[in-house]
Design a protein around this motif. Sequence first.
Motif, short mmCIF file in Angstrom:
data_model
loop_
_atom_site.label_atom_id
_atom_site.label_comp_id
_atom_site.label_asym_id
_atom_site.label_seq_id
_atom_site.Cartn_x
_atom_site.Cartn_y
_atom_site.Cartn_z
N SER A 1 9.36 -4.85 5.53
CA SER A 1 10.08 -3.88 6.36
C SER A 1 11.57 -4.16 6.43
N PHE A 2 11.93 -5.44 6.48
CA PHE A 2 13.33 -5.79 6.66
C PHE A 2 14.08 -6.06 5.37
N LEU B 1 -0.67 -0.89 7.71
CA LEU B 1 0.50 -0.87 8.60
C LEU B 1 1.69 -0.20 7.92
N ARG B 2 1.89 -0.49 6.65
CA ARG B 2 3.00 0.14 5.93
C ARG B 2 2.78 1.64 5.77
N GLY C 1 5.05 5.19 7.25
CA GLY C 1 5.61 6.23 6.41
C GLY C 1 5.50 6.01 4.91
N ARG C 2 4.90 4.93 4.48
CA ARG C 2 4.73 4.69 3.04
C ARG C 2 3.50 5.45 2.55
N THR C 3 3.36 5.56 1.24
CA THR C 3 2.22 6.25 0.66
C THR C 3 1.04 5.29 0.49
N ILE C 4 -0.03 5.80 -0.04
CA ILE C 4 -1.23 5.01 -0.28
C ILE C 4 -0.97 3.87 -1.28
N GLN C 5 0.13 3.94 -1.98
CA GLN C 5 0.50 2.86 -2.89
C GLN C 5 0.70 1.54 -2.16
N ALA C 6 1.00 1.60 -0.87
CA ALA C 6 1.15 0.37 -0.08
C ALA C 6 -0.16 -0.41 -0.04
N VAL C 7 -1.27 0.29 -0.14
CA VAL C 7 -2.59 -0.37 -0.17
C VAL C 7 -2.99 -0.69 -1.60
#
Length: 168
Positions: free
Chosen positions: A27-28, A64-65, A69-75
């Motif tokens: 996030s940061f 959490l990502r 606001g992130r897409t399913i690509q975060a998973v």
Amino acid sequence: MKTQKKLSTKKMLVTALLAALAYVLNSFVYFPAMAPFQHFVDVLAAVLVGPWYGFASALICGILRMMSGRTIQAVTGAIFGPILGGLIYRKTHNLYLVFLGEVIGTGILGALTSYPLMKIFYGLDVHKWYYFVPYYTPAAIVGAGMGLAVVLIFQKTGLLKRMQASLD
């Protein structure tokens, strides 16, 4: 039975801490289309808590990502690396192969899994099934390299054995 329950609780706590660490770092410290700190944490998780708790850590962080606001690509870009890296480490205890497992798990398996999901859920209009491989692989190499460096330092100082012993 009580000892096993205590160890399971420790592993769950470390899993939650690793998920939180990955979320905060991603996030940061933001790179467009890259999440190298996820792969950094995936290597730590594969070595410290194993493939299934590592998977749980990556899944929690990815969810959490996505909620941020992130897409399913975060998973999909996170879950395969710790599974493959953790299984390899369990079999070989070779830290360099954990790096390779993370890169293949994320750079290939995660990228290939992301393509149909992005097409179905987000209407991605790209005709190449390997579209995400060039994006995922560099992030995985950078992040897994950082994770490998930290784990090698832990190993050299004896901290890795102590950490693993407290979780086994």
